[in-house]
Design a protein around this motif. Structure first.
Motif, PDB file in Angstrom:
ATOM      1  N   LEU A   1       1.127  -1.471  -0.175  1.00 24.35           N
ATOM      2  CA  LEU A   1      -0.119  -0.440   0.000  1.00 24.35           C
ATOM      3  C   LEU A   1       0.803   1.662  -0.443  1.00 24.35           C
ATOM      4  O   LEU A   1       0.487   2.371  -0.695  1.00 24.35           O
ATOM      5  CB  LEU A   1      -0.875  -0.343   1.491  1.00 24.35           C
ATOM      6  N   SER A   2       2.232   1.824  -0.135  1.00 25.74           N
ATOM      7  CA  SER A   2       2.880   2.292   0.903  1.00 25.74           C
ATOM      8  C   SER A   2       3.763   2.767  -0.761  1.00 25.74           C
ATOM      9  O   SER A   2       4.332   3.901  -0.422  1.00 25.74           O
ATOM     10  CB  SER A   2       3.649   1.994   1.586  1.00 25.74           C
ATOM     11  N   LYS A   3       3.589   2.031  -1.987  1.00 25.43           N
ATOM     12  CA  LYS A   3       4.620   2.255  -3.000  1.00 25.43           C
ATOM     13  C   LYS A   3       5.864   2.295  -2.255  1.00 25.43           C
ATOM     14  O   LYS A   3       6.541   3.222  -2.557  1.00 25.43           O
ATOM     15  CB  LYS A   3       3.735   3.217  -4.054  1.00 25.43           C
ATOM     16  N   PRO A   4       6.552   1.020  -1.884  1.00 23.00           N
ATOM     17  CA  PRO A   4       7.762   1.939  -1.703  1.00 23.00           C
ATOM     18  C   PRO A   4       8.903   1.701  -2.645  1.00 23.00           C
ATOM     19  O   PRO A   4       8.975   0.769  -3.912  1.00 23.00           O
ATOM     20  CB  PRO A   4       8.325   0.740  -0.567  1.00 23.00           C
ATOM     21  N   SER A   5       9.951   2.372  -2.827  1.00 22.18           N
ATOM     22  CA  SER A   5      10.733   2.334  -3.854  1.00 22.18           C
ATOM     23  C   SER A   5      11.960   1.441  -3.903  1.00 22.18           C
ATOM     24  O   SER A   5      11.977   0.268  -2.938  1.00 22.18           O
ATOM     25  CB  SER A   5      11.587   4.180  -3.889  1.00 22.18           C
ATOM     26  N   GLU A   6      12.671   1.694  -4.778  1.00 23.50           N
ATOM     27  CA  GLU A   6      13.532   0.185  -5.332  1.00 23.50           C
ATOM     28  C   GLU A   6      14.835   0.424  -4.220  1.00 23.50           C
ATOM     29  O   GLU A   6      15.221   0.083  -3.549  1.00 23.50           O
ATOM     30  CB  GLU A   6      13.886   0.538  -6.635  1.00 23.50           C
ATOM     31  N   LYS A   7      14.761   2.425  -3.803  1.00 23.06           N
ATOM     32  CA  LYS A   7      15.936   2.119  -2.999  1.00 23.06           C
ATOM     33  C   LYS A   7      15.929   2.000  -1.471  1.00 23.06           C
ATOM     34  O   LYS A   7      16.905   1.808  -1.025  1.00 23.06           O
ATOM     35  CB  LYS A   7      16.413   3.659  -3.264  1.00 23.06           C
ATOM     36  N   GLN A   8      14.520   2.569  -1.224  1.00 25.71           N
ATOM     37  CA  GLN A   8      14.287   1.862  -0.026  1.00 25.71           C
ATOM     38  C   GLN A   8      14.375   0.730   0.744  1.00 25.71           C
ATOM     39  O   GLN A   8      14.557  -0.098   1.540  1.00 25.71           O
ATOM     40  CB  GLN A   8      12.197   2.660   0.618  1.00 25.71           C
ATOM     41  N   LEU A   9      13.790  -0.485  -0.567  1.00 24.34           N
ATOM     42  CA  LEU A   9      13.754  -1.770  -0.295  1.00 24.34           C
ATOM     43  C   LEU A   9      15.527  -2.534  -0.207  1.00 24.34           C
ATOM     44  O   LEU A   9      15.217  -2.763   0.484  1.00 24.34           O
ATOM     45  CB  LEU A   9      12.930  -2.708  -0.779  1.00 24.34           C
ATOM     46  N   VAL A  10      16.039  -2.213  -1.418  1.00 21.65           N
ATOM     47  CA  VAL A  10      17.563  -1.954  -1.160  1.00 21.65           C
ATOM     48  C   VAL A  10      18.757  -2.181  -0.545  1.00 21.65           C
ATOM     49  O   VAL A  10      19.304  -2.375   0.143  1.00 21.65           O
ATOM     50  CB  VAL A  10      18.239  -1.340  -2.759  1.00 21.65           C
TER      51      VAL A  10
ATOM     52  N   LYS B   1      20.611 -17.802   5.409  1.00 25.95           N
ATOM     53  CA  LYS B   1      20.353 -16.814   6.232  1.00 25.95           C
ATOM     54  C   LYS B   1      20.826 -15.183   5.629  1.00 25.95           C
ATOM     55  O   LYS B   1      19.971 -14.770   6.162  1.00 25.95           O
ATOM     56  CB  LYS B   1      22.314 -17.044   8.001  1.00 25.95           C
ATOM     57  N   MET B   2      21.362 -15.760   4.797  1.00 29.78           N
ATOM     58  CA  MET B   2      21.304 -13.806   3.791  1.00 29.78           C
ATOM     59  C   MET B   2      20.151 -13.703   4.065  1.00 29.78           C
ATOM     60  O   MET B   2      19.599 -12.624   3.868  1.00 29.78           O
ATOM     61  CB  MET B   2      22.427 -13.764   3.091  1.00 29.78           C
ATOM     62  N   GLY B   3      19.761 -14.269   3.165  1.00 31.49           N
ATOM     63  CA  GLY B   3      18.056 -14.095   2.495  1.00 31.49           C
ATOM     64  C   GLY B   3      17.462 -13.898   3.170  1.00 31.49           C
ATOM     65  O   GLY B   3      16.486 -12.692   3.327  1.00 31.49           O
ATOM     66  N   THR B   4      17.197 -14.270   4.821  1.00 34.78           N
ATOM     67  CA  THR B   4      16.414 -14.388   5.761  1.00 34.78           C
ATOM     68  C   THR B   4      16.568 -12.915   6.437  1.00 34.78           C
ATOM     69  O   THR B   4      15.885 -12.050   6.505  1.00 34.78           O
ATOM     70  CB  THR B   4      16.744 -15.432   6.973  1.00 34.78           C
ATOM     71  N   TRP B   5      17.609 -12.172   6.171  1.00 31.44           N
ATOM     72  CA  TRP B   5      18.221 -11.259   6.859  1.00 31.44           C
ATOM     73  C   TRP B   5      17.768  -9.654   6.070  1.00 31.44           C
ATOM     74  O   TRP B   5      17.594  -8.942   6.211  1.00 31.44           O
ATOM     75  CB  TRP B   5      19.754 -10.748   7.176  1.00 31.44           C
ATOM     76  N   ALA B   6      17.866 -10.436   4.664  1.00 34.29           N
ATOM     77  CA  ALA B   6      18.005  -9.447   3.619  1.00 34.29           C
ATOM     78  C   ALA B   6      16.300  -8.942   3.845  1.00 34.29           C
ATOM     79  O   ALA B   6      15.191  -7.966   3.449  1.00 34.29           O
ATOM     80  CB  ALA B   6      18.066  -9.899   1.960  1.00 34.29           C
ATOM     81  N   VAL B   7      15.316 -10.357   3.829  1.00 36.51           N
ATOM     82  CA  VAL B   7      13.682 -10.169   3.368  1.00 36.51           C
ATOM     83  C   VAL B   7      13.441  -8.834   4.660  1.00 36.51           C
ATOM     84  O   VAL B   7      12.435  -8.463   4.965  1.00 36.51           O
ATOM     85  CB  VAL B   7      13.430 -10.875   3.307  1.00 36.51           C
ATOM     86  N   ASP B   8      13.809  -9.323   6.486  1.00 35.48           N
ATOM     87  CA  ASP B   8      13.622  -9.412   7.382  1.00 35.48           C
ATOM     88  C   ASP B   8      13.678  -7.512   7.260  1.00 35.48           C
ATOM     89  O   ASP B   8      13.450  -6.322   7.814  1.00 35.48           O
ATOM     90  CB  ASP B   8      14.601  -9.321   8.258  1.00 35.48           C
ATOM     91  N   GLY B   9      14.579  -6.982   6.637  1.00 38.43           N
ATOM     92  CA  GLY B   9      15.492  -6.169   6.777  1.00 38.43           C
ATOM     93  C   GLY B   9      14.211  -4.871   5.318  1.00 38.43           C
ATOM     94  O   GLY B   9      13.894  -3.627   5.789  1.00 38.43           O
ATOM     95  N   MET B  10      13.840  -5.496   4.234  1.00 39.32           N
ATOM     96  CA  MET B  10      13.602  -4.592   3.422  1.00 39.32           C
ATOM     97  C   MET B  10      11.545  -5.178   4.358  1.00 39.32           C
ATOM     98  O   MET B  10      11.475  -3.926   3.772  1.00 39.32           O
ATOM     99  CB  MET B  10      13.245  -5.662   2.480  1.00 39.32           C
ATOM    100  N   VAL B  11      11.542  -5.868   4.990  1.00 41.69           N
ATOM    101  CA  VAL B  11       9.821  -5.744   5.205  1.00 41.69           C
ATOM    102  C   VAL B  11       9.672  -4.821   7.128  1.00 41.69           C
ATOM    103  O   VAL B  11       9.220  -3.374   7.480  1.00 41.69           O
ATOM    104  CB  VAL B  11       9.447  -7.044   6.159  1.00 41.69           C
TER     105      VAL B  11
END
Length: 504
Positions: free
Chosen positions: A49-58, A106-116
């Motif tokens: 809903l918030s339309k996150p930007s590419e930079k925000q998620l990266v 583990k990196m995938g887990t940490w990266a997804v948590d960071g994006m969320v």
């Protein structure tokens, strides 16, 4: 990854077919978790809903990985501000993986948590297949657990009632106890949904709960083993001495609409059909949209259920057609634990002139999620905001009852009084349950107490019986000839207290 937080509304969503070459599935199975990061990235960017930007998620993904590497290896990985594309994310994670000999999973887990985390949305999260099943079972009240129902009370997770024949019923847990800790995880500041998710698990597994009992100031650690539990979502009854029905709904699961209809039919098709109905949505954290739709259609033949808006502010109306109207007044009991689908249903029946709300201000969850298969699990993601038929904002605002009452017993009394009830018989035989005109309600704290001086009653309940507001009133009042209304009588026989009231 963290467990899912909150209960969601089931909506329809078209899945994506990203064409970015970075998104292509890897040939090396070891790199599959990195592919899952890209999949979840696209789902978040193109649907949240918030339309996150590419930079925000990266930046969020890299920050999440950097923070965990610092925690587990005490190595500082700098996150360049210039890394703001998916390709740069891929390159940076590959670089870190090789340099620090990290595990892609583990990196995938940490990266997804960071994006969320960048979304600042407690209702969006990624979780594995086991947690998906537990999440769905929790909504449907068919779950594996300990058999404890909670409510929010002054920011604490408090025990509201215990399910019969459950592990909790055999342990030293009582309504009014606080859940302080679960397996080392503090419950302070958690929502009801988070508490239930942390307590979820498989059959035969155990958890250690730290409980606090305010009445004795005792802290206890209890270890219990999970077992399968089936709890009916909707239960009904009839108040003695009146033609007023009562239906309690604990969650909006798959069977909620059918069970609610069954309870309504029992009340409406009896020898003495009801002339009023009290619907109890207190501490109901929500569930599926279709369940709220089905229940609303039991009250109106045609009417607007809600408005929803998506990330592009496109507004959609959801209408009910070919339902069935009711020909009697309805009261809905609400409190600070009434959330999500409960607020949706309450707002719809309120705005359509079918029901009045009784109780205290509701939670304020006016956003809806979908669960999308992603990676090796599922992504629960916020995609819509909803408004009542009169365009009332629910998100972070909540609904304000027309008939206000803070005390749980007072809420029932005010609902019945507004439907014309003039006589009450209220009894308490055990400290965690009260019977009001033949219908039982769980108690967080006793309605009555006694000592050598006499019988005490909750100050808030006494105020309601005296025709006064109960707001901000706490504690107990010793009943005397001077402060007891002439139309109120309270007696105690052995361990049973009985109050009778007749409106003058």
């Amino acid at each position: 990854m963290k467990k899912a937080k909150g209960l969601s509304l089931a909506l329809t969503l078209l899945l994506l077919n990203p064409t970015n070459p970075v998104y292509a599935a890897p040939n090396d199975e070891d790199e599959l978790p990195l592919y899952e990061v890209f999949e979840i990235y696209y789902l978040l960017q193109e649907n949240h809903l918030s339309k996150p930007s590419e930079k925000q998620l990266v930046q969020g993904a890299l920050t999440g990985v950097s923070a965990k590497v610092k925690e587990v290896k005490n190595v500082t990985l700098e996150v360049p501000e210039t890394d703001d594309t998916l390709e740069e994310l891929s390159n940076r994670l590959t670089e870190w993986k090789e340099a620090q000999k990290l595990d892609y999973k583990k990196m995938g887990t940490w990266a997804v948590d960071g994006m969320v985390k960048t979304l600042n949305d407690p209702f969006t999260d990624y979780y594995d297949n086991r947690d998906i099943k537990q999440f769905q079972n929790a909504i449907d009240d068919e779950y594996v657990g300990f058999g404890i129902r909670f409510r929010l009370y002054d920011g604490n997770i408090m025990v509201k009632e215990i399910v019969d024949k459950s592990p909790a019923s055999r342990a030293d847990i009582k309504p009014g106890d606080y859940l302080m800790n679960a397996d080392g995880e503090s419950m302070m500041g958690k929502t009801l949904e988070e508490a239930y998710e942390y307590l979820a698990g498989t059959i035969g597994t155990s958890s250690t709960l730290t409980m606090y009992r305010p009445s004795t100031k005792q802290i206890k650690k209890l270890t219990m083993t999970r077992m399968p539990l089936e709890v009916r979502e909707a239960t009904g009854a009839r108040f003695v001495g009146s033609n007023i029905g009562y239906i309690k709904l604990d969650t909006f699961g798959d069977d909620a609409g059918q069970q609610f209809m069954e309870e309504m039919n029992k009340l409406e098709q009896s020898k003495q059909p009801i002339k009023g109905l009290v619907v109890d949505l207190r501490d109901n954290g929500g569930g599926y949209l279709h369940a709220a739709y089905d229940i609303a259609s039991l009250f109106m033949e045609d009417g607007l259920l809600m408005y929803t808006t998506d990330r592009n502010k496109v507004e959609v109306e959801t209408w009910i057609h070919n339902g069935r109207p009711v020909n009697y007044p309805v009261r809905i009991l609400v409190n600070e634990g009434t959330a999500s689908a409960s607020e949706l249903l309450s707002g719809a029946l309120l705005d359509n002139g079918i029901a009045k709300l009784v109780g205290s201000h509701t939670y304020g969850k006016g956003i809806a999620q979908v669960t999308i298969p992603a990676g090796s699990g599922g992504l629960k993601i916020t995609v819509n905001q909803y408004f009542t038929p009169k365009h009332i904002v629910v998100q972070k605002v909540g609904l304000e009852p027309e008939i206000k009452a803070a005390d749980d017993v007072a809420q029932v009394i005010r609902a019945l009084s507004s439907l014309g009830t003039k006589q009450y018989t209220i009894s308490q035989a055990v400290i965690d349950e009260v019977t009001i005109n033949g219908v039982k309600f769980p108690l967080i704290e006793p309605l009555f107490k006694s000592d050598a001086k006499g019988i005490y009653i909750r100050t808030a309940t006494l105020a309601t019986l005296s025709g006064k507001s109960d707001e901000k009133l706490t504690g107990y009042t010793l009943l005397t000839k001077t402060n007891t209304p002439a139309n109120v009588t309270v007696t105690k026989v052995k361990n049973t207290y009985t109050l009778t009231y007749k409106q003058q």
